[in-house]
Structure formats: structure tokens, C-alpha cells
Design an enzyme around this catalytic site. Sequence first.
Site, short mmCIF file in Angstrom:
data_model
loop_
_atom_site.label_atom_id
_atom_site.label_comp_id
_atom_site.label_asym_id
_atom_site.label_seq_id
_atom_site.Cartn_x
_atom_site.Cartn_y
_atom_site.Cartn_z
N ARG A 36 -130.70 -5.62 20.21
CA ARG A 36 -130.80 -5.09 21.57
C ARG A 36 -129.64 -5.54 22.45
O ARG A 36 -129.25 -4.85 23.38
CB ARG A 36 -132.14 -5.49 22.20
CG ARG A 36 -132.44 -4.79 23.54
CD ARG A 36 -133.85 -5.07 24.00
NE ARG A 36 -134.22 -4.29 25.17
CZ ARG A 36 -134.31 -4.79 26.41
NH1 ARG A 36 -134.05 -6.08 26.63
NH2 ARG A 36 -134.65 -4.02 27.42
N ILE A 62 -132.46 0.68 30.30
CA ILE A 62 -132.93 0.52 28.93
C ILE A 62 -134.34 -0.03 29.06
O ILE A 62 -134.58 -1.03 29.74
CB ILE A 62 -132.01 -0.42 28.11
CG1 ILE A 62 -132.57 -0.63 26.69
CG2 ILE A 62 -131.75 -1.74 28.80
CD1 ILE A 62 -131.63 -1.42 25.78
N SER A 63 -135.31 0.64 28.45
CA SER A 63 -136.71 0.28 28.62
C SER A 63 -137.02 -1.10 28.07
O SER A 63 -136.32 -1.60 27.17
CB SER A 63 -137.61 1.31 27.92
OG SER A 63 -137.48 2.58 28.50
N GLN A 64 -138.09 -1.70 28.57
CA GLN A 64 -138.49 -3.00 28.06
C GLN A 64 -138.90 -2.86 26.60
O GLN A 64 -139.45 -1.83 26.18
CB GLN A 64 -139.62 -3.59 28.89
CG GLN A 64 -140.95 -2.90 28.76
CD GLN A 64 -142.00 -3.51 29.65
OE1 GLN A 64 -142.23 -3.05 30.76
NE2 GLN A 64 -142.66 -4.56 29.16
#
Length: 216
Positions: A36, A62-64
Site C-alpha cells: 500500500r 485512497i480508501s482505508q
Amino acid sequence: MPTSQKPPEKMMFQLNLRRRGISDQAVLRAMEEIPRDQFVAAADRADAWRDSALGIACGQTISQPFVVAYMTEQLQLRRHHRVLEIGTGSGYQAAILSRLCRQVLTIERYRTLADSARARLEKLRCDNVEVMLGDGFDIPAGAGDFDRIIVTAAMEQIPDALAQRLEPEGVLIAPVGPHQGTQTLVRLVRTGGGFERKDLVDVRFVPALPGIAREL
């Protein structure tokens, strides 16, 4: 010197996903394999393994990690599946999908994001991902139909034209609700008699907008 050390951030990353209910081993492996920290801004890399959304270019996020894992798990992917993603963003979700299915077509309205995501995915050898600059509300007819569709931006409602791109027994996951505020993650399954809808959890995503962005 102390004999014990704090677990590495990546170990805590995986532990947190399991604690929050992610149990699909293939999804957990994909989340472990994809770095990530390669999908966030350099200034945010120290926070890349935390369970939080982070800002990226063009005012997007950017999503969790939990949300990425949860949405992926809800797709119930198989190796032979062909997947459409609307909203490439950093390319992180597409990279996770690439480890779990045959082919991913991901569509992004911002050229800057599409180009940078394409470069990241090529570097990580996600060779089964195609990044397209385009309008997520107007999928080219030549793109065909899909076994799975995932939308990573908030739609006020799921367009019928998008749902119709599902193959029989296909699954669509999308955040549905007002652009400003909380949305509900919806799971739509195409059946012989139409579509079955299930509301899952509350989420917050940036808006899904029509057209290709004129700038950026």
C-alpha cells in the site's frame, strides 16, 4: 536491550483486518502482497499501513484498507472472473483485484490518476489490469459485460445501464447515497428474475461524477 519489539506495521495491518471480520484467506493474502505504501504520496508513506483513508492527487482519496478488503470480500471473486472497477484512483483497489481474478478493467476520469496508476500497476506486474481514461457512467459497448463490478466513488443511485452490464449471477458493489455525507454500501446480484439488493454498511466516499475531467 529489550527482548521483545512492537510488531511491524504490516503485521498489525493484517491483524486489524482479521479483527474487523475479514476472513477470506485469498483476500487477506492479496492485501498482504500488495504494498500500500507504493500507492500513497511520499509524505504519507509512514501512515500507509494504518487503517485510514489518505488523500491523493486530484482531490481524491485512497480508501482505508478495511473498506478495500470488505468490498473485495463481498464480491466473492473467482479466478475466472472479469471485473470492472469504476474509479481507479491510486490503482490500489485494482491491484488487489488483480491477484484474485482473470482480468480487471478500471476506468478513471482524471488523466493524471489514470497515468500514475497505470505506471504503478505495471511496476508491480499487475499484467491483467487495463487502465482506461473514461466516463464511469458511459461504459463503452465494446468493453462487454462483467462477472463483477465495483464502484469506488459515491453514486446517488446505481444506473440501470451499469447494472445491465452484469453477467447472470454477477455481483455489483457500490456506495450509494448523497455526495455530501454518509452513503450505504450496496450489493446487487443479478438473478434470473432481475436484481437482488442488499444494504451492507455505512461508508463515506468521494462523489462519482460523469464525464472525463477537463483538467488534471
